[in-house]
Motif scaffolding. Structure first.
Motif, PDB file in Angstrom:
ATOM      1  N   LEU A   6      33.965 -11.272  16.006  1.00 38.57           N
ATOM      2  CA  LEU A   6      34.606 -11.058  17.300  1.00 38.57           C
ATOM      3  C   LEU A   6      33.618 -11.276  18.438  1.00 38.57           C
ATOM      4  CD1 LEU A   6      36.704  -7.824  16.591  1.00 38.57           C
ATOM      5  CD2 LEU A   6      37.306 -10.218  16.163  1.00 38.57           C
ATOM      6  N   GLY A   7      34.076 -11.975  19.472  1.00 37.12           N
ATOM      7  CA  GLY A   7      33.245 -12.211  20.645  1.00 37.12           C
ATOM      8  C   GLY A   7      34.067 -12.227  21.911  1.00 37.12           C
ATOM      9  N   ARG A   8      33.485 -11.661  22.985  1.00 39.49           N
ATOM     10  CA  ARG A   8      34.161 -11.646  24.286  1.00 39.49           C
ATOM     11  C   ARG A   8      33.107 -11.811  25.384  1.00 39.49           C
ATOM     12  NH1 ARG A   8      38.705  -9.611  27.451  1.00 39.49           N
ATOM     13  NH2 ARG A   8      38.033 -10.066  29.555  1.00 39.49           N
ATOM     14  N   LYS A   9      33.353 -12.746  26.322  1.00 30.37           N
ATOM     15  CA  LYS A   9      32.448 -12.986  27.429  1.00 30.37           C
ATOM     16  C   LYS A   9      32.943 -12.315  28.709  1.00 30.37           C
ATOM     17  CE  LYS A   9      30.829 -17.611  26.038  1.00 30.37           C
ATOM     18  NZ  LYS A   9      30.814 -19.048  26.424  1.00 30.37           N
ATOM     19  N   ASP A  10      32.022 -11.992  29.579  1.00 27.57           N
ATOM     20  CA  ASP A  10      32.371 -11.594  30.935  1.00 27.57           C
ATOM     21  C   ASP A  10      32.855 -12.851  31.658  1.00 27.57           C
ATOM     22  OD1 ASP A  10      31.989 -11.322  33.852  1.00 27.57           O
ATOM     23  OD2 ASP A  10      31.126  -9.381  33.331  1.00 27.57           O
ATOM     24  N   LEU A  17      29.784  -9.917  26.076  1.00 30.58           N
ATOM     25  CA  LEU A  17      29.974  -8.466  26.050  1.00 30.58           C
ATOM     26  C   LEU A  17      30.117  -7.960  24.626  1.00 30.58           C
ATOM     27  CD1 LEU A  17      32.546  -8.281  28.975  1.00 30.58           C
ATOM     28  CD2 LEU A  17      30.056  -7.956  29.090  1.00 30.58           C
ATOM     29  N   LEU A  18      30.742  -8.778  23.786  1.00 31.14           N
ATOM     30  CA  LEU A  18      30.813  -8.561  22.336  1.00 31.14           C
ATOM     31  C   LEU A  18      30.363  -9.862  21.687  1.00 31.14           C
ATOM     32  CD1 LEU A  18      34.372  -6.960  21.871  1.00 31.14           C
ATOM     33  CD2 LEU A  18      32.199  -5.737  21.930  1.00 31.14           C
ATOM     34  N   ARG A  19      29.635  -9.750  20.580  1.00 32.31           N
ATOM     35  CA  ARG A  19      29.206 -10.984  19.924  1.00 32.31           C
ATOM     36  C   ARG A  19      28.950 -10.729  18.449  1.00 32.31           C
ATOM     37  NH1 ARG A  19      26.686 -16.004  21.422  1.00 32.31           N
ATOM     38  NH2 ARG A  19      27.731 -17.444  20.022  1.00 32.31           N
ATOM     39  N   GLY A  20      29.576 -11.540  17.599  1.00 38.19           N
ATOM     40  CA  GLY A  20      29.325 -11.472  16.164  1.00 38.19           C
ATOM     41  C   GLY A  20      29.714 -10.148  15.534  1.00 38.19           C
ATOM     42  N   VAL A  21      30.806  -9.538  16.025  1.00 43.73           N
ATOM     43  CA  VAL A  21      31.229  -8.238  15.495  1.00 43.73           C
ATOM     44  C   VAL A  21      32.055  -8.448  14.225  1.00 43.73           C
ATOM     45  CG1 VAL A  21      32.621  -6.179  15.921  1.00 43.73           C
ATOM     46  CG2 VAL A  21      31.172  -7.116  17.744  1.00 43.73           C
ATOM     47  N   LEU A  44      35.709  -3.037  22.610  1.00 40.38           N
ATOM     48  CA  LEU A  44      36.058  -3.326  21.218  1.00 40.38           C
ATOM     49  C   LEU A  44      37.427  -2.746  20.881  1.00 40.38           C
ATOM     50  CD1 LEU A  44      35.465  -4.338  18.371  1.00 40.38           C
ATOM     51  CD2 LEU A  44      34.225  -2.192  17.953  1.00 40.38           C
ATOM     52  N   LEU A  45      37.683  -1.497  21.268  1.00 43.47           N
ATOM     53  CA  LEU A  45      38.982  -0.885  20.983  1.00 43.47           C
ATOM     54  C   LEU A  45      40.104  -1.635  21.686  1.00 43.47           C
ATOM     55  CD1 LEU A  45      38.439   2.986  20.983  1.00 43.47           C
ATOM     56  CD2 LEU A  45      38.060   1.319  19.170  1.00 43.47           C
ATOM     57  N   ARG A  46      39.879  -2.020  22.933  1.00 43.51           N
ATOM     58  CA  ARG A  46      40.914  -2.743  23.680  1.00 43.51           C
ATOM     59  C   ARG A  46      41.174  -4.116  23.060  1.00 43.51           C
ATOM     60  NH1 ARG A  46      42.646  -1.280  28.553  1.00 43.51           N
ATOM     61  NH2 ARG A  46      42.853  -3.462  29.194  1.00 43.51           N
ATOM     62  N   SER A  47      40.141  -4.738  22.533  1.00 45.00           N
ATOM     63  CA  SER A  47      40.328  -6.029  21.871  1.00 45.00           C
ATOM     64  C   SER A  47      41.108  -5.859  20.575  1.00 45.00           C
ATOM     65  CB  SER A  47      38.967  -6.675  21.589  1.00 45.00           C
ATOM     66  OG  SER A  47      38.274  -6.946  22.786  1.00 45.00           O
ATOM     67  N   LEU A  48      40.815  -4.784  19.833  1.00 42.00           N
ATOM     68  CA  LEU A  48      41.537  -4.539  18.586  1.00 42.00           C
ATOM     69  C   LEU A  48      43.002  -4.202  18.835  1.00 42.00           C
ATOM     70  CD1 LEU A  48      38.883  -2.426  16.639  1.00 42.00           C
ATOM     71  CD2 LEU A  48      39.493  -4.823  16.267  1.00 42.00           C
ATOM     72  N   ASN A 212      25.461  -1.474  20.104  1.00 39.13           N
ATOM     73  CA  ASN A 212      24.411  -1.653  21.090  1.00 39.13           C
ATOM     74  C   ASN A 212      24.426  -3.092  21.570  1.00 39.13           C
ATOM     75  OD1 ASN A 212      22.230  -0.871  22.690  1.00 39.13           O
ATOM     76  ND2 ASN A 212      20.727  -1.419  21.124  1.00 39.13           N
ATOM     77  N   GLN A 213      24.532  -3.265  22.894  1.00 42.76           N
ATOM     78  CA  GLN A 213      24.530  -4.583  23.513  1.00 42.76           C
ATOM     79  C   GLN A 213      25.563  -5.524  22.873  1.00 42.76           C
ATOM     80  OE1 GLN A 213      20.420  -5.899  23.421  1.00 42.76           O
ATOM     81  NE2 GLN A 213      19.900  -4.639  25.192  1.00 42.76           N
ATOM     82  N   GLY A 214      26.758  -4.978  22.619  1.00 38.58           N
ATOM     83  CA  GLY A 214      27.851  -5.784  22.120  1.00 38.58           C
ATOM     84  C   GLY A 214      27.810  -6.091  20.648  1.00 38.58           C
ATOM     85  N   GLU A 215      26.844  -5.533  19.911  1.00 38.57           N
ATOM     86  CA  GLU A 215      26.757  -5.764  18.470  1.00 38.57           C
ATOM     87  C   GLU A 215      27.026  -4.459  17.732  1.00 38.57           C
ATOM     88  OE1 GLU A 215      22.940  -7.443  17.701  1.00 38.57           O
ATOM     89  OE2 GLU A 215      23.403  -9.344  18.689  1.00 38.57           O
ATOM     90  N   LEU A 216      27.651  -4.568  16.567  1.00 35.25           N
ATOM     91  CA  LEU A 216      28.090  -3.397  15.804  1.00 35.25           C
ATOM     92  C   LEU A 216      27.463  -3.433  14.427  1.00 35.25           C
ATOM     93  CD1 LEU A 216      30.226  -0.998  15.970  1.00 35.25           C
ATOM     94  CD2 LEU A 216      31.741  -2.511  14.714  1.00 35.25           C
ATOM     95  N   ARG A 217      26.998  -2.268  13.976  1.00 34.33           N
ATOM     96  CA  ARG A 217      26.475  -2.204  12.606  1.00 34.33           C
ATOM     97  C   ARG A 217      26.767  -0.821  12.026  1.00 34.33           C
ATOM     98  NH1 ARG A 217      21.836   0.824  12.390  1.00 34.33           N
ATOM     99  NH2 ARG A 217      20.670   1.140  14.334  1.00 34.33           N
ATOM    100  N   ASP A 218      26.853  -0.740  10.695  1.00 37.67           N
ATOM    101  CA  ASP A 218      26.966   0.553  10.022  1.00 37.67           C
ATOM    102  C   ASP A 218      25.661   1.280  10.167  1.00 37.67           C
ATOM    103  OD1 ASP A 218      29.449   1.308   8.541  1.00 37.67           O
ATOM    104  OD2 ASP A 218      29.300  -0.755   7.866  1.00 37.67           O
ATOM    105  N   ASP A 219      25.753   2.573  10.523  1.00 37.81           N
ATOM    106  CA  ASP A 219      24.550   3.354  10.763  1.00 37.81           C
ATOM    107  C   ASP A 219      24.126   4.005   9.434  1.00 37.81           C
ATOM    108  OD1 ASP A 219      22.525   4.356  12.232  1.00 37.81           O
ATOM    109  OD2 ASP A 219      23.680   5.916  13.226  1.00 37.81           O
TER     110      ASP A 219
END
Length: 219
Positions: A6-10, A17-21, A44-48, A212-219
């Motif tokens: 998933l990716g979204r630009k300003d 704003l989102l990249r490679g999610v 991310l929630l609004r995109s989903l 963080n900075q538009g990227e998501l990972r499992d913690d």
């Protein structure tokens, strides 16, 4: 529910704003999303929920992209709850009844007895249903929005800081209510819960996602 790259630009700056999610939420998942302000969590929630468009990637529901399902049916199963939900003019009960007038929900009926049980978990009685929306506090509006979301029996809840306007006691009541909702689904439900409170995140989740900075990972 999954996201593939998933990716979204300003639109103005063309900054990502989102990249490679990439992620997947399955039945029974209690996912907390944490991260600093500006990391892209609400986006991310609004995109989903299909409220914000994507510049790349695909949202998949039961393995299918949006070409394989209708948007109204998808939004019946995947419900987004804004941290400041809007209410219609009228009483609390009128607001809880109104979604059932929509065609996509006409097969279901308003269940006042179920609402009464939830109010008990929230330390409220039935008289709360008679209060007009103009007299509700910000926290009470959030409670109504929350009940309006779960009464539709979705499969996945997208929760954007659902306890942000509530005091500690009411926040804990909301946590009890969502735990009750999850348990009643006998493992068939899931949620993504955005929060800035890591203590709450550990308390409500069985899976932590760091953004963080538009990227998501499992913690």
């Amino acid at each position: 529910l999954s996201g593939d790259n998933l990716g979204r630009k300003d639109p103005a700056s063309q900054r990502w704003l989102l990249r490679g999610v990439n992620f997947k939420v399955t039945s029974g998942d209690r996912c907390a999303i944490v991260g600093p302000s500006g990391a892209g969590k609400p986006l991310l929630l609004r995109s989903l929920s299909l409220l914000d468009s994507l510049d790349e990637g695909e949202v998949r529901w039961n393995g299918k992209t949006h070409h394989g399902w209708s948007v109204p049916d998808y939004r019946r199963q995947v419900v987004y709850l804004h941290q400041r939900p809007a209410l219609w003019e009228g009483t609390v009960e009128a607001n809880l009844r109104r979604p059932f007038r929509l065609q996509v929900h006409q097969a279901r009926q308003f269940d006042r007895s179920q609402i009464t049980k939830w109010l008990a978990l929230l330390d409220r009685n039935e008289s709360f249903l008679d209060q007009p929306e103009r007299e509700l506090s910000g926290g009470e509006i959030q409670l109504v929005g929350f009940m309006r979301a779960i009464e539709l029996d979705p499969s996945v809840l997208l929760l954007d800081e659902p306890t942000a306007s509530l005091d500690h006691q009411m926040a804990m009541a909301i946590e009890r209510l969502i735990d009750h909702w999850m348990a009643a689904g006998t493992g068939s439900r899931a949620f993504l819960w955005v929060t800035h409170d890591r203590v709450q995140a550990y308390r409500v989740s069985n899976r932590m996602l760091q953004m963080n900075q538009g990227e998501l990972r499992d913690d």
